[in-house]
Design a protein around this motif. Structure first.
Motif, short mmCIF file in Angstrom:
data_model
loop_
_atom_site.label_atom_id
_atom_site.label_comp_id
_atom_site.label_asym_id
_atom_site.label_seq_id
_atom_site.Cartn_x
_atom_site.Cartn_y
_atom_site.Cartn_z
N ASP A 25 0.86 -1.17 0.00
CA ASP A 25 0.00 0.00 0.00
C ASP A 25 0.90 1.24 0.00
N PRO A 26 0.70 2.17 -0.97
CA PRO A 26 1.64 3.29 -1.08
C PRO A 26 1.57 4.28 0.07
N ILE A 27 0.49 4.27 0.86
CA ILE A 27 0.43 5.25 1.95
C ILE A 27 0.44 4.58 3.32
N GLN A 28 0.66 3.27 3.33
CA GLN A 28 0.69 2.55 4.60
C GLN A 28 2.02 2.82 5.33
N VAL A 29 1.92 3.48 6.48
CA VAL A 29 3.12 3.80 7.24
C VAL A 29 3.56 2.58 8.05
N ASN A 30 4.86 2.30 8.03
CA ASN A 30 5.37 1.18 8.82
C ASN A 30 6.76 1.56 9.32
N LEU A 31 6.79 2.14 10.52
CA LEU A 31 8.03 2.76 11.00
C LEU A 31 9.15 1.76 11.26
N THR A 32 8.83 0.49 11.40
CA THR A 32 9.89 -0.48 11.63
C THR A 32 10.75 -0.68 10.38
N ASN A 33 10.17 -0.36 9.21
CA ASN A 33 10.92 -0.54 7.95
C ASN A 33 11.54 0.74 7.45
N ARG A 34 11.69 1.72 8.31
CA ARG A 34 12.02 3.05 7.77
C ARG A 34 13.42 3.10 7.17
N LEU A 35 13.52 3.89 6.09
CA LEU A 35 14.79 4.19 5.40
C LEU A 35 15.62 2.95 5.06
#
Lengths: 301, 312
Positions: free
Chosen positions: A63-73
């Motif tokens: 999903d293009p707007i699904q935020v998932n902070l564990t996968n950041r950068l």
């Protein structure tokens, strides 16, 4: 008054317009265009990108707007081919969905500009007189500002949003087309078949719709193709400045704006959306360059 | 000649007057009560009293015409009001940043000339050779690169990874190179194509054939005889492109944190600092219209065939 109007549209321009109009009718431009390998390449690029954009919901892995902070950068890897952004969103999915906004907005800007300019340009050229003076007056004033500055000012006053960005760009771009259409109408108006139609008692509206508009449409479409690349760049530039698409919308210019704070750390965030813009603009420019060659005998390669 | 000049100058003043009216009205037509919007964005609670006081301060209670005339006389004396954000006179703020934008634009023009002159001339001279095709492809690529992306890539590769150039800011020539290149590249692409077409047109003329028949060196034919005339249409186009460059500075200044007017106005837009936006638009319009006026003059000077009295 009439002398002045005629002076503005210099004969040279009229003649070349006339030539182009005739060419659209006569030249089998498909044939010439398809001889130009670069133009074909451009067309292929555009079509592939449009198809990718259309199929985005099926092709995008996330999903293009699904935020998932564990996968950041995350740097590009097997799971995320283009990596992830500062909110852990899959960049590949975002670039893919970005096709839709980044192409649809310029397309609608162009469409609206053309519709407005056909209406005003035809009125100006066909009716002449006070209406012509008024419309040309407005056009000359709008031309007193560099187009991007004008768009920036309008978008800035209306406030940052995609709709306002579109309004600003349409308000800027119709001017060019209206001027060209006005010149074409003035030159077409002098043809004998228009006189004949008048003599037969055809109404003004009928003359415009049946006899003038069909002559205008094709050259304008060509012009629009030539400009599409430039408009895509303008939209993404303004989005990059923060005036267009707002988060979390996936739009290439806005994505680059977001990438700005992280690009030294995560260069892929800037690389992929930028390449996407470059590729699609290049596609339109290649096609446009081919079209120009077909229409302008001086530039034949 | 004088009559023509006078006509042009009057037209210029007329256009600027209308632009000033539009700029003045624009603040009055923004969605919502401008006083309220401005107060809110400045963190002041828009109560009835504060709105009333603010309106009085800005003279918003007077008839529109009176407001306009007061504003215009102020502007003509260099008084654009005070910035809502910094509280300093807008003209001072803008004037302070104007040289930086001018420097960047001039840099862009230099890059444009350095790239487009050789590429355009050689492409015309070696028409249909590999060089010509390469020139075409480079021009198409150059015209397709989004400048903000190019700027970021250049910063990343040449300033961060390799420290050839400073990452941001203004100062030495080193600081100018990357932003000027970013700004000028797109325009250089357009111009190389324009110059090529115009050069090909000129090379077909009889006087070039005469020059060749006289046995002049090809080099001098191209550079002395052909180029001068080939530049005429290119110079005409320069007026409009200068506008593109001015517009482009906004983006480039943002990418390179160049301390110019463009970046300043982008900040102003987000803080709804209307006097700054107004001043920016007016200054830009003035610069653009003046440059076009000058281009017009140069054009007529270069091409004596153009009649001063008749040219519209």
């Amino acid at each position: 008054m009439k002398g002045e109007v005629e002076m503005e549209v210099s004969e040279e321009i009229q003649q070349s317009l006339q030539r182009n109009i005739e060419k659209v009718d006569k030249v089998d431009f498909n044939l010439q265009l398809f001889n130009d390998k670069l133009a074909i390449l451009g067309l292929i690029i555009i079509l592939s990108i449009v198809i990718l954009g259309a199929l985005a919901p099926y092709l995008a892995p996330y999903d293009p707007i699904q935020v998932n902070l564990t996968n950041r950068l995350q740097a590009p890897n097997q799971e995320f081919v283009f990596g992830t952004d500062h909110l852990g969103r899959c960049l590949f999915s975002r670039v893919l969905f970005g096709v839709r906004t980044s192409l649809a907005i310029p397309f609608f800007v162009l469409l609206a500009s053309i519709l407005i300019s056909i209406l005003l340009g035809t009125m100006s050229g066909y009716l002449g007189g006070k209406i012509d003076e008024l419309i040309m007056g407005v056009i000359n004033i709008l031309l007193a500002l560099p187009s991007l500055v004008l768009a920036l000012a309008i978008a800035g006053l209306l406030g940052p949003s995609l709709l306002n960005l579109m309004i600003a760009l349409v308000a800027t771009y119709w001017v060019n087309y209206a001027r060209i259409i006005r010149g074409m109408v003035i030159s077409i108006k002098q043809n004998e078949y228009i006189l004949a139609a008048k003599a037969c008692g055809a109404s003004e509206i009928r003359i415009i719709v049946k006899h003038i508009l069909p002559n205008i449409i094709s050259p304008i479409i060509v012009l629009a193709t030539l400009d599409m690349g430039y408009i895509i760049l303008s939209v993404s530039s303004l989005s990059f400045l923060g005036l267009g698409a707002q988060p979390p919308t996936a739009e290439w210019g806005a994505m680059l704006n977001a990438a700005r704070s992280y690009f030294q750390l995560a260069p892929w965030l800037m690389f992929f959306p930028g390449m996407a813009i470059l590729l699609v603009v290049l596609g339109f420019n290649l096609l446009g360059d081919g079209l120009r060659d077909v229409f302008d005998p001086n530039e034949l390669v | 000649m004088l009559k023509y000049l006078l006509k042009k100058v009057i037209h210029l003043i007329f256009v600027m007057l209308i632009v000033s009216i539009l700029v003045f009205i624009s603040i009055r037509v923004i969605p919502g009560d401008s006083a309220e919007v401005i107060l809110r964005t400045n963190g002041i609670e828009p109560t009835v009293e504060s709105i009333e006081r603010f309106r009085e301060e800005l003279g918003l209670n007077q008839p529109l015409l009176v407001q306009y005339i007061e504003w215009l006389t102020g502007v003509l004396r260099g008084d654009f009001g005070r910035s809502f954000i910094t509280g300093r006179p807008v003209l001072e703020e803008v004037w302070y940043r104007f040289p930086a934008t001018l420097e960047l634009t001039a840099g862009g023009v230099v890059v444009m000339l350095l790239l487009s002159l050789p590429v355009g001339i050689l492409a015309a001279v070696f028409k249909n050779t590999a060089y010509d095709h390469l020139g075409r492809i480079l021009a198409l690529l150059g015209a397709s690169v989004p400048s903000f992306w190019l700027g970021m890539m250049l910063i990343y590769w040449l300033a961060v990874k390799q420290s050839f150039f400073p990452v941001m800011g203004r100062g030495s020539l080193q600081h100018l190179i990357l932003p000027a290149f970013t700004l000028g590249l797109g325009m250089a692409a357009t111009y190389s194509r324009l110059l090529r077409a115009s050069m090909l047109e000129v090379l077909k003329q009889d006087y070039i054939r005469v020059a060749r028949a006289k046995g002049l060196q090809e080099r001098s034919i191209i550079l002395k005889h052909a180029l001068r005339n080939a530049l005429i249409p290119v110079i005409t186009a320069f007026g409009v492109s200068f506008g593109h460059l001015l517009g482009g500075t906004v983006v480039v200044e943002t990418v390179f944190t160049w301390p110019g007017m463009g970046r300043f106005v982008v900040d102003a837009i987000f803080s709804r600092d209307y006097p700054v936006i107004q001043a920016y638009v007016l200054v830009m319009a003035l610069v653009f219209v003046t440059v076009n006026f000058l281009v017009d003059l140069i054009y007529q000077f270069l091409d004596p065939r153009i009649n001063f009295e008749r040219g519209s």
